[in-house]
Design a protein around this motif. Structure first.
Motif, short mmCIF file in Angstrom:
data_model
loop_
_atom_site.label_atom_id
_atom_site.label_comp_id
_atom_site.label_asym_id
_atom_site.label_seq_id
_atom_site.Cartn_x
_atom_site.Cartn_y
_atom_site.Cartn_z
N ALA A 117 -40.93 -39.81 -32.90
CA ALA A 117 -40.42 -39.02 -31.78
C ALA A 117 -41.23 -37.74 -31.59
O ALA A 117 -41.45 -37.29 -30.47
CB ALA A 117 -38.95 -38.69 -32.00
N HIS A 175 -43.12 -36.59 -28.25
CA HIS A 175 -42.86 -35.29 -27.61
C HIS A 175 -44.16 -34.53 -27.39
O HIS A 175 -44.34 -33.89 -26.35
CB HIS A 175 -41.91 -34.48 -28.50
N TYR A 221 -45.75 -35.93 -24.44
CA TYR A 221 -44.99 -35.58 -23.23
C TYR A 221 -45.31 -34.17 -22.74
O TYR A 221 -45.54 -33.96 -21.54
CB TYR A 221 -43.49 -35.71 -23.53
N ARG A 236 -37.88 -26.86 -31.65
CA ARG A 236 -38.47 -26.92 -30.31
C ARG A 236 -37.75 -25.92 -29.42
O ARG A 236 -36.52 -25.88 -29.39
CB ARG A 236 -38.35 -28.33 -29.71
N HIS A 258 -43.11 -24.77 -23.47
CA HIS A 258 -42.59 -25.58 -24.57
C HIS A 258 -43.27 -25.11 -25.86
O HIS A 258 -44.51 -25.12 -25.95
CB HIS A 258 -42.90 -27.06 -24.34
N GLU A 286 -35.38 -31.47 -19.25
CA GLU A 286 -36.51 -31.63 -20.16
C GLU A 286 -36.09 -31.43 -21.61
O GLU A 286 -36.62 -32.06 -22.52
CB GLU A 286 -37.61 -30.63 -19.80
N HIS A 287 -35.12 -30.51 -21.84
CA HIS A 287 -34.72 -30.19 -23.19
C HIS A 287 -34.10 -31.41 -23.88
O HIS A 287 -34.34 -31.65 -25.07
CB HIS A 287 -33.71 -29.04 -23.16
N ASP A 302 -34.54 -34.56 -22.70
CA ASP A 302 -35.34 -35.73 -22.32
C ASP A 302 -34.54 -36.69 -21.44
O ASP A 302 -34.56 -37.91 -21.64
CB ASP A 302 -35.87 -36.45 -23.56
N ARG A 309 -31.96 -41.17 -21.10
CA ARG A 309 -33.11 -40.78 -21.92
C ARG A 309 -34.38 -41.50 -21.45
O ARG A 309 -34.33 -42.66 -21.01
CB ARG A 309 -32.86 -41.10 -23.39
#
Length: 658
Positions: free
Chosen positions: A95, A99, A102, A142, A191, A360-361, A363, A383
């Motif tokens: 993941a 990220h 992304y 994050r 981010h 966005e936080h 997803d 998601r």
């Protein structure tokens, strides 16, 4: 001088005119009570119960900044900080890589280019190198930082670096982080990915109070220093603008804080301007049926006012997004209704206009779909990894998911209750002699999925499972979580423009519509009008190809016509794929045993198919999503009318997939 002793003299209680003067210390106590600080004096607020929010680095600074945040006036510029802690164990590493891809995706810079990763000392950080450093970390943090007036910064990097330097000072450790600035939304934001270790290599624990209050306050004070405090003109202009907004505003929050136990509040204020905007806002809330005039200048606010206004604001943001995207694509047709489908109830067929991030936080993604019903839909698809990537312009079918506890969960619970809270394949077969081993094994796969999701079932060393007494409740909660993550199911009908399908030598979704005769639900407006024209052209082409006959009301396919079209599509694809593989293509027959290697997936107009490579040739059989994790493996199966019994492994002793 700095080294001299200094004793403050606060003065006497009485003024020159004999009136009592409140001591400075008393004023401090009064202010502290307003923000909930325990003072020990009579009337002071009790200390809150221990909740763990002050464990970790930055606890005392978070507490201090929290107090300052609540005492702050209106002049400071605001910033929003969203934070999450991600565990890297299990699939967390995978993941983390997703990220990182992304946040560096295309189209996020001002020029529409891929995001540029940077760090404390460099403008071009290496994401792969950062991930290598995090390989042994327990977790990572994050953050998404968005300053209210961030668009005024020509470059956000200096602001973010100063923020992270201040965070290092607050936490008392050097930090290892990378960041990407995004300019693809209304508010520019950054981010930040922070390693979960301190400068000594120990796990970095940040107090929740600092994450909740300290980061936001630090981000706000920096942007205030950079751009200056808000002027009276800016504050008043913002409040006047907020009076008529159909969303939650700063005026609403102030009214909610001032209302009494009966939810009654008045516009009265010592400041004439504040009283004016409060009165105007209360009249607006009354017009929206969110407040009642109880007389004497007082209003009773509706229950759930805050949540209602927040939902209205989100809906307004969505409608503005839809209007902007439709106008940019020249699809803003007169009379076409725009529908926000956060809870889709009926199947939807349409053309994809855009896919984007609703949050966005977390997803969470959305699709804008130009429906055959003549309406444009905004659909929450959950998601990002729960729904396949679909190109813009593709025709899709979206159906609402109804995920709930399965019969398998109830069976596991019954077997476990009869065996002291334990479940295994052997116990299942002993409990139900008529069950097959493959059937029992499917229950184990369900338990394994629940275990990976942390639902609460435990696998023992001997392969058995410990099942808690509230297993069905846990299974229901697991299903609800899946429902939130994947509220819809998406099927790609075609990746080609609908007008091109009218002369395709393949079985298309238009043929299915013609065969079922259900296209009366396709409205003659918007995308529906294009589909109606394509259906008419498809009917004419099929008649010319002698695959169908009759007019509109008597139209029918010739026997085997759709299967004929499907085989044409497969043979054409077989020729193309055979050139790259260097092997001939063989069509799979009903009842035939297929043995070979699951090579890859191919998407045709007739559907999605699996390339099964054999020693001398290859074939194409219908694709199943469950085959994704078995690409490259040997498999065998028998071609049935609607499915294939797949078995994996050379010895074909692995699990069977129906």
């Amino acid at each position: 001088m700095p080294d001299d002793d200094f004793t403050p003299k606060l003065g006497s209680q009485g003024g020159k005119d004999g009136k009592k003067v409140v001591k400075y210390g008393g004023r401090i106590l009064a202010a502290s009570r307003l923000v909930g600080i325990k003072t020990g004096a009579k009337g002071g607020q009790r200390s809150r119960r221990f909740d763990g929010s002050r464990i970790g680095r930055g606890a005392s600074m978070g507490r201090l900044l929290s107090s300052r945040d609540r005492l702050a006036g209106f002049r400071g510029r605001r910033a929003v900080v969203k934070a999450s802690l991600i565990r890297l164990a299990g699939k967390g590493g995978q993941a983390a890589r997703a990220h990182m891809r992304y946040i560096q995706r295309d189209g996020v810079t001002r020029e529409g280019l891929p995001g540029e990763l940077y760090g404390p000392e460099t403008d071009r950080a290496d994401g792969y190198d950062f991930l290598k450093r995090t390989a042994g970390d327990r977790h990572q943090f994050r953050f998404i930082v968005s300053a209210e007036d961030g668009a005024e910064y020509p470059d956000l990097k200096p602001y973010v670096r100063r923020l992270m330097t201040q965070v290092e000072q607050d936490l008392g450790t050097k930090l290892d982080w990378v960041a990407v600035d995004h300019f693809n939304t209304e508010r520019p934001h950054t981010h930040i990915v922070l390693r979960g270790v301190d400068d000594r290599g120990d796990n970095l624990i940040i107090a929740r109070e600092y994450i909740a209050h300290g980061l936001r306050e630090r981000a706000s004070e920096l942007v205030t220093l950079d751009l200056g405090p808000r002027t009276d003109h800016e504050i008043e202009a913002r409040l006047r603008h907020d009076v008529d907004q159909e969303r939650l505003t700063a005026i609403d929050r102030r009214l909610i804080r001032r209302m009494d136990a009966d939810r009654t509040v008045a516009a009265t204020d010592n400041d004439p301007f504040q009283q004016s905007v409060a009165a105007g806002r209360l009249r607006k809330l009354k017009a929206m049926d969110l407040a009642n005039d109880v007389g004497g200048g007082s209003y009773r606010l509706a229950e759930g006012l805050e949540d209602t206004l927040r939902r209205m604001g989100e809906r307004g943001d969505v409608i503005r997004l839809m209007q902007r995207e439709l106008t940019a694509r020249r699809l803003d047709r007169a009379g076409v209704e725009q529908v926000v489908s956060n809870d889709l109830r009926e199947p939807l067929v349409g053309r994809v206009i855009q896919r984007g991030f609703s949050d966005e936080h977390r997803d969470r993604h959305y699709l804008l779909v130009d429906g055959v019903d003549g309406r444009v839909h905004y659909v929450d698809i959950g998601r990002g990894d729960a729904t396949p990537v679909v190109p813009e312009g593709a025709t899709v079918r979206i159906t609402p998911s109804r995920i709930e506890a399965k019969q398998a969960d109830r069976t596991v619970d019954v077997v476990a209750r009869a065996n002291g809270g334990r479940y295994s394949v052997d116990l299942h077969l002993r409990h139900d002699p008529n069950a097959s081993e493959a059937f029992a094994a499917s229950h184990v796969r369900r338990l394994e999925a629940m275990r990976r999701a942390g639902v609460g079932v435990d696998r023992q060393a001997d392969g058995s499972w410990t099942i808690p007494g509230d297993h069905l409740a846990r299974a229901e909660a697991y299903a609800q979580r899946q429902q939130r993550d994947r509220p819809v199911s998406l099927t790609v009908m075609s990746r080609s423009p609908v007008a091109d399908l009218s002369v395709k030598g393949a079985s298309t979704w238009l043929d299915q519509e013609l065969a079922e005769g259900g296209h009366g639900t396709i409205r003659d407006v918007g995308f529906g009008r294009e589909v109606r024209a394509a259906l008419a052209a498809r009917r004419q082409w099929l008649i010319e190809q002698q695959l169908a006959d009759g007019e509109r009301s008597t139209f029918r396919y010739c026997d085997g016509a759709i299967d004929n079209l499907r085989q044409r599509d497969l043979r054409e694809a077989g020729k193309r794929i055979g050139t790259s593989l260097g092997k001939p293509f063989e069509l799979a027959r009903l009842g035939e045993r297929i043995e070979g290697v699951i090579a890859r997936r191919v998407d045709l107009e007739s559907g999605s198919f699996t390339v099964v490579e054999r020693s001398r040739d290859f074939t194409l059989v219908p694709w199943r999503d469950v085959l994704e994790r078995n690409v490259g493996k040997s498999a065998s199966g028998i071609v049935r009318a609607t499915f294939i019994d797949w078995q994996f492994g050379r010895g074909r002793s692995g699990p069977t997939i129906f």
